[in-house]
Design a protein around this motif. Structure first.
Motif, mmCIF file in Angstrom:
data_model
loop_
_atom_site.group_PDB
_atom_site.id
_atom_site.type_symbol
_atom_site.label_atom_id
_atom_site.label_comp_id
_atom_site.label_asym_id
_atom_site.label_seq_id
_atom_site.Cartn_x
_atom_site.Cartn_y
_atom_site.Cartn_z
ATOM 1 N N ALA A 1 23.431 -31.037 -46.640
ATOM 2 C CA ALA A 1 22.058 -30.389 -45.817
ATOM 3 C C ALA A 1 21.685 -30.328 -44.208
ATOM 4 C CB ALA A 1 21.123 -31.274 -45.719
ATOM 5 N N GLY A 2 23.190 -29.820 -44.119
ATOM 6 C CA GLY A 2 23.307 -28.885 -42.892
ATOM 7 C C GLY A 2 23.423 -29.551 -41.673
ATOM 8 N N ILE A 3 22.966 -31.423 -41.522
ATOM 9 C CA ILE A 3 23.478 -32.158 -40.821
ATOM 10 C C ILE A 3 25.058 -31.528 -40.073
ATOM 11 C CG2 ILE A 3 22.928 -34.558 -39.617
ATOM 12 C CD1 ILE A 3 20.470 -34.610 -41.687
ATOM 13 N N SER A 4 25.302 -32.016 -39.196
ATOM 14 C CA SER A 4 26.285 -32.121 -38.507
ATOM 15 C C SER A 4 27.221 -33.410 -38.830
ATOM 16 C CB SER A 4 27.025 -31.682 -36.564
ATOM 17 O OG SER A 4 25.828 -32.608 -36.141
ATOM 18 N N GLU A 5 28.622 -33.544 -38.681
ATOM 19 C CA GLU A 5 28.831 -34.911 -39.150
ATOM 20 C C GLU A 5 28.682 -35.429 -38.408
ATOM 21 O OE1 GLU A 5 33.255 -36.232 -40.264
ATOM 22 O OE2 GLU A 5 32.801 -34.419 -40.893
ATOM 23 N N THR A 6 28.800 -34.608 -37.094
ATOM 24 C CA THR A 6 28.492 -35.778 -35.606
ATOM 25 C C THR A 6 26.710 -36.766 -35.815
ATOM 26 O OG1 THR A 6 30.127 -34.813 -34.062
ATOM 27 C CG2 THR A 6 28.352 -35.904 -32.769
ATOM 28 N N ALA A 7 26.580 -35.834 -35.755
ATOM 29 C CA ALA A 7 24.753 -36.341 -35.650
ATOM 30 C C ALA A 7 24.505 -37.604 -37.072
ATOM 31 C CB ALA A 7 23.955 -35.398 -36.104
ATOM 32 N N VAL A 8 25.455 -37.175 -38.339
ATOM 33 C CA VAL A 8 25.436 -37.929 -39.732
ATOM 34 C C VAL A 8 25.694 -39.656 -39.176
ATOM 35 C CG1 VAL A 8 26.346 -38.265 -42.095
ATOM 36 C CG2 VAL A 8 25.453 -36.780 -41.251
ATOM 37 N N ASP A 9 26.863 -39.289 -38.003
ATOM 38 C CA ASP A 9 27.785 -40.468 -37.856
ATOM 39 C C ASP A 9 26.474 -40.909 -37.192
ATOM 40 O OD1 ASP A 9 29.719 -39.457 -39.391
ATOM 41 O OD2 ASP A 9 31.224 -39.381 -37.791
ATOM 42 N N GLY A 10 26.278 -40.684 -36.499
ATOM 43 C CA GLY A 10 25.260 -41.118 -35.359
ATOM 44 C C GLY A 10 24.170 -42.191 -35.774
ATOM 45 N N ILE A 11 23.282 -41.216 -36.932
ATOM 46 C CA ILE A 11 22.381 -42.072 -38.283
ATOM 47 C C ILE A 11 22.971 -43.264 -39.218
ATOM 48 C CG2 ILE A 11 20.804 -41.654 -39.975
ATOM 49 C CD1 ILE A 11 20.777 -38.830 -38.933
ATOM 50 N N LEU A 12 24.165 -42.460 -39.301
ATOM 51 C CA LEU A 12 25.155 -43.940 -40.099
ATOM 52 C C LEU A 12 25.261 -45.190 -38.658
ATOM 53 C CD1 LEU A 12 26.464 -42.361 -42.794
ATOM 54 C CD2 LEU A 12 24.641 -43.434 -43.010
ATOM 55 N N HIS B 1 13.602 -46.210 -37.782
ATOM 56 C CA HIS B 1 12.750 -45.139 -37.340
ATOM 57 C C HIS B 1 12.947 -44.180 -36.073
ATOM 58 C CE1 HIS B 1 10.242 -41.638 -37.842
ATOM 59 N NE2 HIS B 1 8.945 -42.406 -36.700
ATOM 60 N N THR B 2 12.938 -45.293 -35.093
ATOM 61 C CA THR B 2 12.240 -44.994 -33.620
ATOM 62 C C THR B 2 13.464 -44.561 -33.217
ATOM 63 O OG1 THR B 2 10.355 -46.788 -33.479
ATOM 64 C CG2 THR B 2 11.883 -45.473 -31.409
ATOM 65 N N GLU B 3 14.213 -45.521 -32.857
ATOM 66 C CA GLU B 3 15.966 -45.172 -32.713
ATOM 67 C C GLU B 3 16.749 -43.826 -32.965
ATOM 68 O OE1 GLU B 3 19.972 -47.755 -32.014
ATOM 69 O OE2 GLU B 3 18.327 -48.753 -32.736
ATOM 70 N N THR B 4 16.622 -43.840 -34.277
ATOM 71 C CA THR B 4 16.487 -42.348 -34.973
ATOM 72 C C THR B 4 16.056 -41.137 -34.843
ATOM 73 O OG1 THR B 4 17.063 -43.936 -37.240
ATOM 74 C CG2 THR B 4 17.038 -41.613 -37.391
ATOM 75 N N GLU B 5 15.136 -40.999 -34.802
ATOM 76 C CA GLU B 5 13.782 -40.026 -33.968
ATOM 77 C C GLU B 5 14.661 -39.760 -32.539
ATOM 78 O OE1 GLU B 5 11.612 -37.673 -35.425
ATOM 79 O OE2 GLU B 5 12.658 -38.635 -36.910
ATOM 80 N N GLN B 6 14.470 -40.748 -31.818
ATOM 81 C CA GLN B 6 14.950 -40.653 -30.704
ATOM 82 C C GLN B 6 16.545 -39.915 -29.942
ATOM 83 O OE1 GLN B 6 14.421 -44.427 -28.953
ATOM 84 N NE2 GLN B 6 12.683 -44.492 -28.505
ATOM 85 N N TYR B 7 17.566 -40.519 -31.669
ATOM 86 C CA TYR B 7 18.671 -40.167 -31.585
ATOM 87 C C TYR B 7 18.606 -38.531 -31.739
ATOM 88 C CZ TYR B 7 23.131 -39.059 -33.295
ATOM 89 O OH TYR B 7 24.848 -38.411 -33.515
ATOM 90 N N ILE B 8 17.822 -38.263 -33.455
ATOM 91 C CA ILE B 8 18.143 -36.695 -33.328
ATOM 92 C C ILE B 8 17.103 -35.630 -31.965
ATOM 93 C CG2 ILE B 8 17.194 -35.522 -34.758
ATOM 94 C CD1 ILE B 8 18.960 -36.687 -36.333
ATOM 95 N N ALA B 9 17.180 -36.521 -31.491
ATOM 96 C CA ALA B 9 15.969 -35.930 -30.447
ATOM 97 C C ALA B 9 17.805 -35.123 -29.298
ATOM 98 C CB ALA B 9 14.673 -36.726 -29.372
ATOM 99 N N THR B 10 17.959 -36.311 -29.692
ATOM 100 C CA THR B 10 19.691 -35.956 -28.299
ATOM 101 C C THR B 10 20.092 -34.641 -28.612
ATOM 102 O OG1 THR B 10 20.890 -37.456 -28.930
ATOM 103 C CG2 THR B 10 18.860 -37.570 -27.423
ATOM 104 N N GLN B 11 19.602 -34.500 -30.139
ATOM 105 C CA GLN B 11 20.885 -33.087 -31.248
ATOM 106 C C GLN B 11 20.705 -32.256 -31.139
ATOM 107 O OE1 GLN B 11 24.254 -35.345 -32.282
ATOM 108 N NE2 GLN B 11 23.269 -36.139 -30.894
ATOM 109 N N SER B 12 21.073 -31.229 -31.554
ATOM 110 C CA SER B 12 21.798 -30.279 -31.559
ATOM 111 C C SER B 12 20.389 -29.303 -32.080
ATOM 112 C CB SER B 12 22.235 -29.205 -31.853
ATOM 113 O OG SER B 12 22.339 -29.353 -33.221
ATOM 114 N N GLU B 13 19.364 -28.465 -31.855
ATOM 115 C CA GLU B 13 18.212 -27.702 -32.577
ATOM 116 C C GLU B 13 18.595 -27.294 -33.973
ATOM 117 O OE1 GLU B 13 16.441 -24.078 -30.674
ATOM 118 O OE2 GLU B 13 16.731 -25.551 -28.777
ATOM 119 N N ALA B 14 19.608 -27.601 -34.591
ATOM 120 C CA ALA B 14 20.231 -26.874 -35.373
ATOM 121 C C ALA B 14 19.968 -28.007 -36.577
ATOM 122 C CB ALA B 14 21.614 -26.428 -35.452
#
Length: 109
Positions: free
Chosen positions: A32-43, A71-84
């Motif tokens: 879906a275009g999410i970087s591997e680093t961001a996906v690893d963080g979500i997982l 959900h809260t933690e994931t949203e906070q994490y995603i907010a720290t990731q790149s705009e892409a």
């Protein structure tokens, strides 16, 4: 907000309920275009809540609480990731929300 929580919860449950596997979830989010680093963080975040998700199978309130925390933690994490990554994650969640809505509105045979 509630629908987003449901989608994120579904992702978490899917990762740990045996469908799909963690590898499949990772592949789907990466596709879906999410970087591997961001996906690893979500997982990794989902992994922190694994026991709570399992407890939630028999206790709806425990499950709801775990999903909200995830959900809260994931949203906070995603907010720290790149705009892409933020944009790709948002599109991924919207797609999952649409798929979930489609399954819910389809009459069973």
């Amino acid at each position: 907000m509630c629908r987003l929580l449901i989608v994120v919860a579904c992702i978490a449950v899917a990762v740990f309920a045996g469908m799909p596997t963690t590898e499949e979830a990772k592949a789907e989010m990466t596709a879906a275009g999410i970087s591997e680093t961001a996906v690893d963080g979500i997982l990794a975040i989902a992994g922190k809540y694994k026991e709570q998700f399992n407890a939630g199978k028999g206790d709806r309130e425990a499950g709801k609480s775990a999903f909200q925390a995830f959900h809260t933690e994931t949203e906070q994490y995603i907010a720290t990731q790149s705009e892409a990554d933020q944009a790709a994650y948002k599109a991924f969640v919207e797609k999952k929300k649409s798929e979930h809505h489609g399954r819910r509105s389809t009459p069973s045979a």
